[in-house]
Design a protein around this motif. Structure first.
Motif, mmCIF file in Angstrom:
data_model
loop_
_atom_site.group_PDB
_atom_site.id
_atom_site.type_symbol
_atom_site.label_atom_id
_atom_site.label_comp_id
_atom_site.label_asym_id
_atom_site.label_seq_id
_atom_site.Cartn_x
_atom_site.Cartn_y
_atom_site.Cartn_z
ATOM 1 N N UNK A 447 0.834 -1.202 0.000
ATOM 2 C CA UNK A 447 0.000 0.000 0.000
ATOM 3 C C UNK A 447 0.869 1.254 0.000
ATOM 4 N N UNK A 448 0.408 2.285 -0.685
ATOM 5 C CA UNK A 448 1.179 3.516 -0.813
ATOM 6 C C UNK A 448 0.448 4.656 -0.117
ATOM 7 N N UNK A 449 1.199 5.444 0.617
ATOM 8 C CA UNK A 449 0.639 6.642 1.230
ATOM 9 C C UNK A 449 0.384 7.690 0.150
ATOM 10 N N UNK A 450 -0.273 8.790 0.549
ATOM 11 C CA UNK A 450 -0.572 9.844 -0.417
ATOM 12 C C UNK A 450 0.713 10.429 -0.991
ATOM 13 N N UNK A 451 1.736 10.606 -0.151
ATOM 14 C CA UNK A 451 3.002 11.149 -0.630
ATOM 15 C C UNK A 451 3.699 10.209 -1.600
ATOM 16 N N UNK A 452 3.694 8.910 -1.275
ATOM 17 C CA UNK A 452 4.315 7.923 -2.170
ATOM 18 C C UNK A 452 3.565 7.834 -3.486
ATOM 19 N N UNK A 457 3.382 8.744 -9.237
ATOM 20 C CA UNK A 457 2.716 9.295 -10.420
ATOM 21 C C UNK A 457 3.672 10.180 -11.212
ATOM 22 N N UNK A 458 4.445 10.992 -10.499
ATOM 23 C CA UNK A 458 5.418 11.858 -11.157
ATOM 24 C C UNK A 458 6.472 11.025 -11.892
ATOM 25 N N UNK A 459 6.943 9.965 -11.244
ATOM 26 C CA UNK A 459 7.955 9.096 -11.862
ATOM 27 C C UNK A 459 7.408 8.428 -13.110
ATOM 28 N N UNK A 486 11.812 -1.026 7.374
ATOM 29 C CA UNK A 486 10.619 -0.185 7.447
ATOM 30 C C UNK A 486 9.375 -1.013 7.141
ATOM 31 N N UNK A 487 8.352 -0.867 7.967
ATOM 32 C CA UNK A 487 7.120 -1.643 7.798
ATOM 33 C C UNK A 487 6.310 -1.173 6.596
ATOM 34 N N UNK A 488 6.376 0.111 6.281
ATOM 35 C CA UNK A 488 5.631 0.672 5.162
ATOM 36 C C UNK A 488 6.595 1.295 4.160
ATOM 37 N N UNK A 489 6.158 1.357 2.908
ATOM 38 C CA UNK A 489 6.955 2.010 1.871
ATOM 39 C C UNK A 489 6.905 3.518 2.079
ATOM 40 N N UNK A 490 8.063 4.145 2.032
ATOM 41 C CA UNK A 490 8.145 5.597 2.190
ATOM 42 C C UNK A 490 8.639 6.230 0.896
#
Length: 524
Positions: A447-452, A457-459, A486-490
């Motif tokens: 799962x991706x946070x809003x920042x990720x 999307x930019x990439x 890290x437990x979540x993708x940053x």
């Protein structure tokens, strides 16, 4: 009695389907006919069997002999059926007792003198016989292969006389011993094998990520910058194979006719074919449908040095096994499926002379020549390679850094335990490494946070990534997060994963493609 039934095993890929040898003796002119889809080598066994029986001091029946190899829809090839055919003839003519033959599967090629020669594909046959709770009689020369299969009862015979005595009234042959299989990890878990390589921090980091998540890797750089040295270090970063994978690797080596040694038990395979290899040599095939390099590298590493020197159709033939983890080779009458779940590592020069972009030497190649040089590498193949790394020339100070110990490489002394811990986390979470996650698992595990999501999307928009490349970038970011705890993708994980995609656009992609986003990975 005039009818006997003996069991043996065919060789079909890494499988060993059961074959029943039925022999019937009847009155009539002396003859021997064989049915059941035997190929030429099997048909020729009639002469080898006749001579072996006579030279062993036994009687070859002067009757009408009919041999059926069932089921008839499985092609039979090679001399692996000789011993089973000979024993079935001897049992039908009541020269040996047929009682014990019912619980034994038999493999072996006969010499004219009655000696039993080793055959290929013994390990899959023993595994299949073990599943059916049958004993196995194999050539004494294959005893080393039988030793790696635990729980199987195997006997090794050197001659036809030994095999006949085994089925007589006496005690018979002694069971072949199994060896204690344990991989020697001494020295592997203390320090990273990359510590002996000077410089190339980014390439080393990419190598660690590749080993941790099973991601394919491409290294581009001038000659002599350490690409081959880095690739050879990758197998030492991989953890010891579990027992089921080790047995699968042993079965593949047995089918290919390579030695199966207990000393290599648990070691991931490392294959480095020459760039002149044909398509059949890489993906498998040929007249007898032998496994190719992609199968021999199963559960290990396939290293393609001088990638652009391989023929284009050879490289394109690897696209399916890279995606599926197996390869199916079809012929008019049957098909064979080989496992091919390997880690691909490639190395290449940026141009024919090798010095495009080199700060020390001038490139002598024209743009058209460079384009022709790179056109062998297609976009779909690059899409399947997660890590694109530039291996630049080292300065003298960087080259001699290992000897002076003046600047230790922080963050790169990654031990094998760290990679094993990262892999165990992935296997416990999804049952596979991150590189093998499917679309449903990708949605649940990454799962991706809003920042990720905004950065991804930019990439994707600026690098014009395909759907496959986008998914692979997310998997790569998941591995980076797992490796760093890290437990979540940053966002830093997405940024670092994207940095390994930019090289394909700068040097190998379309000249009209947009540059990579200016988001640098975190310093390590």
């Amino acid at each position: 009695m005039s009818l006997s039934v003996v069991y043996t095993r065919a060789n079909q890929g890494v499988d060993a389907p059961l074959v029943t040898v039925e022999t019937h003796l009847s009155n009539g002119l002396p003859s021997l006919s064989m049915v059941g889809l035997p190929e030429t080598a099997v048909k020729e066994s009639r002469e080898r069997v006749r001579s072996a029986i006579i030279n062993a001091g036994l009687e070859f029946p002067a009757r009408r002999i009919t041999i059926n190899l069932a089921p008839a829809d499985i092609p039979k090839s090679g001399g692996r059926y000789d011993l089973a055919i000979a024993l079935s003839i001897l049992a039908a003519s009541e020269q040996i007792a047929a009682r014990r033959l019912e619980s034994t599967e038999i493999l072996g090629e006969l010499a004219l003198s009655g000696e039993i020669r080793r055959v290929q594909g013994v390990v899959p046959a023993i595994i299949a016989a073990r599943g059916n709770t049958r004993e196995v009689l194999i050539p004494a020369g294959n005893a080393d292969e039988a030793a790696v299969v635990k729980g199987a009862l195997c006997y090794g015979a050197a001659t036809l006389v030994d095999a006949c005595q085994h089925f007589g009234a006496g005690a018979g042959l002694e069971p072949l011993p199994t060896v204690s299989l344990s991989h020697n990890d001494q020295g592997r878990n203390t320090a990273s094998p990359l510590s002996a390589i000077s410089g190339q921090q980014q390439a080393k980091r990419a190598l660690v990520i590749s080993a941790a998540g099973g991601h394919n890797l491409l290294m581009v750089g001038p000659p002599g910058t350490g690409k081959t040295l880095l690739a050879n270090a990758l197998p030492k970063l991989l953890p010891t194979l579990p027992e089921d994978s080790s047995l699968e690797v042993a079965a593949i080596r047995s089918v290919a006719g390579h030695p199966v040694e207990a000393a290599q038990w648990g070691e991931p395979p490392f294959r480095a074919p020459h760039h002149s290899a044909s398509s059949a040599a890489i993906v498998g095939g040929g007249r007898s449908l032998n496994p190719g390099e992609v199968t021999l590298a199963h559960a290990g590493v396939l290293f393609l040095d001088e990638l652009t020197e391989f023929k284009r159709h050879v490289l394109e033939s690897m696209r399916e096994p890279l995606e599926a983890g197996h390869i199916t080779i079809s012929r008019a009458d049957y098909r064979v499926t080989f496992p091919s779940d390997f880690l691909l590592v490639c190395a290449m020069n940026p141009c024919p002379c090798g010095y495009y972009g080199d700060s020390e030497r001038q490139c002598s190649c024209t743009p058209d020549r460079i384009a022709r040089y790179l056109e062998k590498i297609s976009g779909p193949l690059l899409d399947r390679i997660d890590l694109h790394v530039e291996v630049a020339r080292l300065s003298y100070q960087e080259l001699m850094q290992r000897n002076t110990h003046t600047e230790p490489e922080a963050g790169l002394d990654v031990t094998l335990q760290q990679i094993e811990r990262c892999r165990r986390l992935q296997l416990a979470r999804a049952g596979c490494l991150n590189a093998r996650l499917n679309a449903r698992q990708l949605h649940d595990i990454c799962p991706l946070s809003a920042g990720c999501d905004a950065l991804l999307k930019k990439v994707v928009e600026k690098m014009k990534l395909s759907a496959r490349a986008c998914h692979r970038l997310i998997k790569l970011a998941r591995t980076i997060a797992d490796l760093d705890g890290r437990a979540e993708i940053e966002t830093q994980d997405i940024a670092e994963a994207a940095s390994y995609r930019g090289l394909s656009l700068r040097g190998l992609g379309s000249p009209h493609a947009a540059p990579a986003p200016s988001v640098a990975p975190p310093a390590r």
